[in-house]
Design a protein around this motif. Structure first.
Motif, PDB file in Angstrom:
ATOM      1  N   UNK A  66     -24.870  -9.385  42.444  1.00 24.03           N
ATOM      2  CA  UNK A  66     -25.391 -10.737  42.637  1.00 24.03           C
ATOM      3  C   UNK A  66     -25.676 -10.995  44.116  1.00 24.03           C
ATOM      4  N   UNK A  67     -24.815 -10.486  45.015  1.00 32.41           N
ATOM      5  CA  UNK A  67     -25.021 -10.693  46.448  1.00 32.41           C
ATOM      6  C   UNK A  67     -26.163  -9.812  46.956  1.00 32.41           C
ATOM      7  N   UNK A  68     -26.195  -8.552  46.520  1.00 34.83           N
ATOM      8  CA  UNK A  68     -27.248  -7.633  46.972  1.00 34.83           C
ATOM      9  C   UNK A  68     -28.626  -8.100  46.533  1.00 34.83           C
ATOM     10  N   UNK A  69     -28.750  -8.525  45.291  1.00 37.25           N
ATOM     11  CA  UNK A  69     -30.055  -8.979  44.789  1.00 37.25           C
ATOM     12  C   UNK A  69     -30.425 -10.326  45.385  1.00 37.25           C
ATOM     13  N   UNK A  70     -29.440 -11.185  45.581  1.00 36.68           N
ATOM     14  CA  UNK A  70     -29.704 -12.467  46.243  1.00 36.68           C
ATOM     15  C   UNK A  70     -30.321 -12.252  47.610  1.00 36.68           C
ATOM     16  N   UNK A  71     -29.757 -11.355  48.402  1.00 37.97           N
ATOM     17  CA  UNK A  71     -30.255 -11.129  49.751  1.00 37.97           C
ATOM     18  C   UNK A  71     -31.553 -10.329  49.756  1.00 37.97           C
ATOM     19  N   UNK A  72     -31.719  -9.430  48.789  1.00 37.27           N
ATOM     20  CA  UNK A  72     -32.987  -8.697  48.677  1.00 37.27           C
ATOM     21  C   UNK A  72     -34.126  -9.652  48.350  1.00 37.27           C
ATOM     22  N   UNK A  73     -33.863 -10.571  47.432  1.00 35.40           N
ATOM     23  CA  UNK A  73     -34.885 -11.554  47.065  1.00 35.40           C
ATOM     24  C   UNK A  73     -35.225 -12.459  48.243  1.00 35.40           C
ATOM     25  N   UNK A  74     -34.180 -12.869  48.989  1.00 32.24           N
ATOM     26  CA  UNK A  74     -34.402 -13.735  50.147  1.00 32.24           C
ATOM     27  C   UNK A  74     -35.231 -13.038  51.213  1.00 32.24           C
ATOM     28  N   UNK A  75     -35.111 -11.696  51.291  1.00 37.22           N
ATOM     29  CA  UNK A  75     -35.869 -10.913  52.279  1.00 37.22           C
ATOM     30  C   UNK A  75     -37.279 -10.580  51.796  1.00 37.22           C
ATOM     31  N   UNK A  76     -37.592 -11.013  50.579  1.00 35.95           N
ATOM     32  CA  UNK A  76     -38.933 -10.783  50.053  1.00 35.95           C
ATOM     33  C   UNK A  76     -39.122  -9.463  49.333  1.00 35.95           C
ATOM     34  N   UNK A  77     -38.040  -8.760  49.056  1.00 37.18           N
ATOM     35  CA  UNK A  77     -38.156  -7.482  48.356  1.00 37.18           C
ATOM     36  C   UNK A  77     -38.685  -7.703  46.938  1.00 37.18           C
ATOM     37  N   UNK A  78     -39.531  -6.782  46.504  1.00 36.32           N
ATOM     38  CA  UNK A  78     -40.099  -6.895  45.160  1.00 36.32           C
ATOM     39  C   UNK A  78     -39.568  -5.827  44.220  1.00 36.32           C
ATOM     40  N   UNK A  79     -38.793  -4.880  44.756  1.00 38.26           N
ATOM     41  CA  UNK A  79     -38.254  -3.802  43.927  1.00 38.26           C
ATOM     42  C   UNK A  79     -36.940  -3.301  44.498  1.00 38.26           C
ATOM     43  N   UNK A  80     -36.040  -2.898  43.597  1.00 39.97           N
ATOM     44  CA  UNK A  80     -34.769  -2.316  44.008  1.00 39.97           C
ATOM     45  C   UNK A  80     -34.611  -0.956  43.336  1.00 39.97           C
ATOM     46  N   UNK A  81     -33.766  -0.121  43.930  1.00 39.18           N
ATOM     47  CA  UNK A  81     -33.543   1.215  43.394  1.00 39.18           C
ATOM     48  C   UNK A  81     -32.077   1.581  43.547  1.00 39.18           C
ATOM     49  N   UNK A  82     -31.551   2.358  42.596  1.00 39.54           N
ATOM     50  CA  UNK A  82     -30.171   2.824  42.704  1.00 39.54           C
ATOM     51  C   UNK A  82     -30.003   4.139  41.978  1.00 39.54           C
ATOM     52  N   UNK A  83     -29.006   4.896  42.414  1.00 38.12           N
ATOM     53  CA  UNK A  83     -28.505   6.037  41.656  1.00 38.12           C
ATOM     54  C   UNK A  83     -27.289   5.538  40.901  1.00 38.12           C
ATOM     55  N   UNK A  84     -27.056   6.094  39.722  1.00 41.67           N
ATOM     56  CA  UNK A  84     -25.969   5.533  38.936  1.00 41.67           C
ATOM     57  C   UNK A  84     -25.460   6.504  37.888  1.00 41.67           C
ATOM     58  N   UNK A  85     -24.142   6.409  37.631  1.00 42.58           N
ATOM     59  CA  UNK A  85     -23.570   7.059  36.465  1.00 42.58           C
ATOM     60  C   UNK A  85     -23.491   6.076  35.308  1.00 42.58           C
ATOM     61  N   UNK A  86     -24.025   4.868  35.519  1.00 40.20           N
ATOM     62  CA  UNK A  86     -24.110   3.932  34.400  1.00 40.20           C
ATOM     63  C   UNK A  86     -23.983   2.466  34.734  1.00 40.20           C
ATOM     64  N   UNK A  87     -22.831   2.038  35.254  1.00 39.46           N
ATOM     65  CA  UNK A  87     -22.594   0.606  35.432  1.00 39.46           C
ATOM     66  C   UNK A  87     -23.484  -0.022  36.493  1.00 39.46           C
ATOM     67  N   UNK A  88     -23.726   0.694  37.578  1.00 37.21           N
ATOM     68  CA  UNK A  88     -24.614   0.153  38.612  1.00 37.21           C
ATOM     69  C   UNK A  88     -26.024  -0.044  38.063  1.00 37.21           C
ATOM     70  N   UNK A  89     -26.462   0.889  37.234  1.00 35.02           N
ATOM     71  CA  UNK A  89     -27.809   0.784  36.669  1.00 35.02           C
ATOM     72  C   UNK A  89     -27.943  -0.455  35.800  1.00 35.02           C
ATOM     73  N   UNK A  90     -26.932  -0.737  34.997  1.00 33.99           N
ATOM     74  CA  UNK A  90     -26.969  -1.911  34.128  1.00 33.99           C
ATOM     75  C   UNK A  90     -27.011  -3.195  34.946  1.00 33.99           C
ATOM     76  N   UNK A  91     -26.161  -3.263  35.969  1.00 32.72           N
ATOM     77  CA  UNK A  91     -26.112  -4.464  36.798  1.00 32.72           C
ATOM     78  C   UNK A  91     -27.398  -4.642  37.604  1.00 32.72           C
ATOM     79  N   UNK A  92     -27.878  -3.559  38.215  1.00 33.25           N
ATOM     80  CA  UNK A  92     -29.106  -3.646  39.005  1.00 33.25           C
ATOM     81  C   UNK A  92     -30.280  -4.099  38.146  1.00 33.25           C
ATOM     82  N   UNK A  93     -30.393  -3.535  36.961  1.00 29.73           N
ATOM     83  CA  UNK A  93     -31.498  -3.890  36.070  1.00 29.73           C
ATOM     84  C   UNK A  93     -31.421  -5.351  35.642  1.00 29.73           C
ATOM     85  N   UNK A  94     -30.229  -5.818  35.302  1.00 35.83           N
ATOM     86  CA  UNK A  94     -30.068  -7.195  34.836  1.00 35.83           C
ATOM     87  C   UNK A  94     -30.361  -8.200  35.946  1.00 35.83           C
TER      88      UNK A  94
END
Length: 350
Positions: A66-94
């Motif tokens: 929630x904090x990472x995406x909040x600040x990415x959005x505030x900086x104008x980012x239009x896309x995010x990327x992550x490596x994941x064994x599972x849980x990070x991918x679910x959270x990042x996507x949501x």
């Protein structure tokens, strides 16, 4: 008052300013006392589990995301990327979906639990599977981020740990103090780092009078910190901590050393035993990686590390439904019978 999520709840303690939060109302997860588990182990202590599986996407990753995406959005980012064994991918996507952003997820081929893979796909992420493990996936993420304008939301992103530290605040707010011991799984090592950060902030400000000993546990087949070397091909049933070169390695060692704690390893057999014991004695279903903390609790008791009357918190990092295949496999599945009352009674042993 209703809970608005960790950014608004702890805004004064987070580096977010007045930025509008991208939230799914994460946090405020229950701290559940587990006396039957303690008795079963033979432990004369108050034991609690911080059940992070009740976050919106089913794991503790939502706090940092929630904090990472909040600040990415505030900086104008239009896309995010992550490596994941599972849980990070679910959270990042949501959270990316919540923010109207595109999410790219790089996962190790064939080594992600189906519950987690389904989440990332359902939230609209583009999922790419690569040969190798988490470390190879992260190398791809780093290369893409260097070449294209995408924001990395792995725990190398400093906002992730800032969000994750809020779990320590919640524990202290609930107990009215810090625990004596905090036990948790260690994979990429961000969580042990973040909890120590949170406990230290409360202590430094005089909100609590003590800090816990941080006791981290890696899976024996994926224990680079314990072994003091990168593990090239980590293997464990606890897929969420199947990581051979943790991003927050040094910070985790600092948390261990500053707290007078330890980072040890537990076998898959011990993890699965603890996995079943927790669910059967307390009705709390956590994913296998979470059970590393319970296996660690048992190990510490056997080693007589935990003193009588101590207050102990174990982090359960993700919900058991993240990995239904393992749950079914370790219990042998269901028993099939004809639709006959007499047969049912006989099989039930009644």
């Amino acid at each position: 008052m209703s809970w608005a999520g960790v950014v608004d709840q702890y805004r004064a303690r987070l580096p977010v300013g007045d930025t509008q939060a991208v939230t799914l109302h994460e946090g405020n997860t229950p701290l559940i006392e587990v006396p039957q588990l303690a008795r079963e182990i033979g432990l004369d202590a108050r034991v609690f589990v911080k059940y992070e599986g009740l976050n919106p996407t089913g794991s503790f990753k939502d706090r940092g995301m929630t904090v990472a995406i909040t600040m990415a959005a505030a900086a104008g980012s239009r896309a995010v990327i992550c490596a994941s064994t599972g849980n990070t991918s679910a959270a990042a996507a949501a959270y990316a979906a919540r923010a109207g952003m595109k999410a790219f997820v790089i996962v190790p081929e064939g080594k992600i639990a189906l519950g987690k893979l389904s989440q990332a796909l359902m939230h609209g992420a583009q999922v790419l599977e690569v040969k190798g493990g988490f470390d190879e996936a992260f190398e791809v993420v780093s290369g893409v981020a260097e070449a294209r304008p995408v924001t990395v939301v792995n725990s190398i992103n400093p906002y992730r740990l800032q969000g994750q530290k809020t779990a320590a605040f919640e524990i202290c707010d609930t107990l009215g103090r810090a625990p004596d011991f905090h036990i948790l799984p260690v994979g990429n090592a961000g969580n042990i780092t973040a909890y120590w950060m949170g406990y230290s902030e409360y202590h430094d400000e005089g909100i609590t009078s003590s800090r816990p000993r941080m006791m981290g546990f890696q899976a024996a087949g994926a224990a680079p910190i314990v072994e003091g070397r990168r593990v090239e091909k980590p293997e464990t049933v606890a897929s969420a901590i199947r990581i051979g070169n943790p991003v927050s390695w040094k910070q985790a060692e600092a948390a261990r050393d500053e707290s007078g704690g330890a980072i040890n390893a537990v076998t898959d057999e011990k993890i699965l035993d603890a996995y079943k014991l927790l669910a059967a004695t307390e009705g709390v279903f956590a994913e296998p990686a979470s059970a590393a903390s319970i296996a660690g609790l048992i190990a510490l008791h056997e080693e007589k590390v935990i003193s009588a009357g101590a207050t102990v918190v174990c982090t359960l990092t993700g919900h058991g439904l993240k990995d239904p295949t393992t749950a079914i496999d370790v219990n042998g599945g269901s028993t099939k019978i004809p639709a006959d009352v007499a047969t049912a009674i006989k099989v039930m042993g009644l």
